[in-house]
Motif scaffolding. Structure first.
Motif, PDB file in Angstrom:
ATOM      1  N   VAL A 196     -16.935  46.714  54.373  1.00 44.49           N
ATOM      2  CA  VAL A 196     -18.050  45.872  53.934  1.00 44.49           C
ATOM      3  C   VAL A 196     -18.039  44.525  54.658  1.00 44.49           C
ATOM      4  O   VAL A 196     -19.083  43.985  54.996  1.00 44.49           O
ATOM      5  N   ASP A 197     -16.850  43.992  54.907  1.00 45.05           N
ATOM      6  CA  ASP A 197     -16.715  42.696  55.569  1.00 45.05           C
ATOM      7  C   ASP A 197     -16.826  42.781  57.081  1.00 45.05           C
ATOM      8  O   ASP A 197     -16.552  41.814  57.780  1.00 45.05           O
ATOM      9  N   ARG A 232      -9.264  44.737  60.912  1.00 44.18           N
ATOM     10  CA  ARG A 232      -9.622  43.952  59.724  1.00 44.18           C
ATOM     11  C   ARG A 232      -8.860  44.439  58.500  1.00 44.18           C
ATOM     12  O   ARG A 232      -8.439  43.639  57.660  1.00 44.18           O
ATOM     13  N   TRP A 233      -8.686  45.753  58.392  1.00 42.14           N
ATOM     14  CA  TRP A 233      -7.955  46.315  57.266  1.00 42.14           C
ATOM     15  C   TRP A 233      -6.517  45.816  57.289  1.00 42.14           C
ATOM     16  O   TRP A 233      -5.995  45.355  56.280  1.00 42.14           O
ATOM     17  N   GLN A 234      -5.878  45.883  58.459  1.00 46.29           N
ATOM     18  CA  GLN A 234      -4.497  45.407  58.588  1.00 46.29           C
ATOM     19  C   GLN A 234      -4.404  43.917  58.278  1.00 46.29           C
ATOM     20  O   GLN A 234      -3.481  43.471  57.600  1.00 46.29           O
ATOM     21  N   LEU A 290      -4.684  43.343  54.566  1.00 51.42           N
ATOM     22  CA  LEU A 290      -3.460  43.738  53.874  1.00 51.42           C
ATOM     23  C   LEU A 290      -2.355  42.716  54.113  1.00 51.42           C
ATOM     24  O   LEU A 290      -1.591  42.370  53.201  1.00 51.42           O
ATOM     25  N   ALA A 291      -2.253  42.206  55.344  1.00 51.85           N
ATOM     26  CA  ALA A 291      -1.217  41.212  55.668  1.00 51.85           C
ATOM     27  C   ALA A 291      -1.424  39.917  54.893  1.00 51.85           C
ATOM     28  O   ALA A 291      -0.461  39.206  54.591  1.00 51.85           O
ATOM     29  N   ALA A 292      -2.675  39.606  54.541  1.00 51.69           N
ATOM     30  CA  ALA A 292      -2.962  38.377  53.808  1.00 51.69           C
ATOM     31  C   ALA A 292      -2.679  38.498  52.317  1.00 51.69           C
ATOM     32  O   ALA A 292      -2.662  37.496  51.608  1.00 51.69           O
TER      33      ALA A 292
END
Length: 192
Positions: free
Chosen positions: A43-44, A183-185, A188-190
Motif C-alpha cells: 500500500v505504501d 520496502r518490506w525489509q 520490518l527493520a524499523a
C-alpha cells in the motif's frame, strides 16, 4: 501456477472462472515478516511515482493508449460491463469492509483477510484481479505470493495480454517486486 492453487484461499471460489496469468513469490529473510507488514509495504508503494523510470513510462503509456482507444470508459468497468467480485464473496466477507486501497492506482479492493488481499480492475480488455497471499512455512515464518488472475474480454483482451506479456515479465513485475521487497525489509527493520 500450481503454487497459487495449493493454498485454501477464498479467491479460488470467488474467481474460479478467471485464468491465473502470473504468480510471483515475495521473499523475506526477516523472521518477523508477516502478511500485515507485506500489505503495508504494498500500500505504501507510491506506485508508479517511485517505480523505475522505464516502469513509470510504460504505466503512463498504457493509460494514454487506453484513453485514445477508449478502453477505460466507465461503461467498460466494474459495475457496468462486469459485476464486482464482491458479489461472489461468502456472506461474512461481503459484510466486512473491502480492505485497503492502492493510492493512485485504478484497482478496487474486493476483500482483505489475515492471509489474503484481493483487488480488481475491469476495462474493455480484461477483468483482472491482483491477489496477494501469505504462504506459511513449517518453521513459523512464511512468504508472500502475488498472483494476477484475468478474464480476457474476447480477442481484444487475449491480444492485449499477449502483447504486454514480455513487458510484464522482463520489466514491470521484476522492478515492482524488487521495490516491494526493499520496502518490506525496511519496514520490518524499523520495527522495535
Amino acid at each position: 501456477m500450481s503454487a497459487h492453487h495449493e493454498r485454501p484461499w477464498v479467491i479460488h471460489g470467488v474467481a474460479s472462472d478467471f485464468e491465473v496469468e502470473d504468480v510471483w513469490a515475495i521473499e523475506s529473510s526477516d523472521p518477523r515478516a508477516d502478511f500485515a507488514s507485506l500489505v503495508d509495504a504494498f500500500v505504501d508503494d507510491d506506485f508508479p511515482d517511485r517505480a523505475p523510470a522505464v516502469v513509470g513510462l510504460l504505466w503512463q503509456a498504457r493509460w494514454v493508449i487506453g484513453r485514445l482507444l477508449r478502453w477505460d470508459r466507465p461503461d467498460e468497468g466494474i459495475g457496468e460491463r462486469v459485476s464486482s467480485l464482491r458479489e461472489r464473496l461468502p456472506d461474512d466477507l461481503r459484510q466486512a469492509p473491502p480492505g485497503r486501497s492502492l493510492p493512485d492506482v485504478p484497482f478496487t479492493p474486493v476483500y482483505e483477510t489475515s492471509e489474503e488481499w484481493a483487488l480488481e480492475i475491469a476495462n474493455r480488455t480484461v477483468h483482472g484481479v491482483l491477489h496477494l497471499g501469505w504462504v506459511p512455512d513449517p518453521a513459523g515464518g512464511g512468504r508472500g505470493q502475488m498472483a494476477v488472475l484475468v478474464r480476457p474480454n474476447g480477442l481484444l483482451g487475449r491480444g492485449y495480454l499477449a502483447a504486454i506479456k514480455p513487458l510484464r515479465y522482463l520489466i514491470v513485475y521484476p522492478a515492482l517486486l524488487r521495490g516491494l521487497e526493499r520496502r518490506w525489509q525496511a519496514g520490518l527493520a524499523a520495527r522495535p
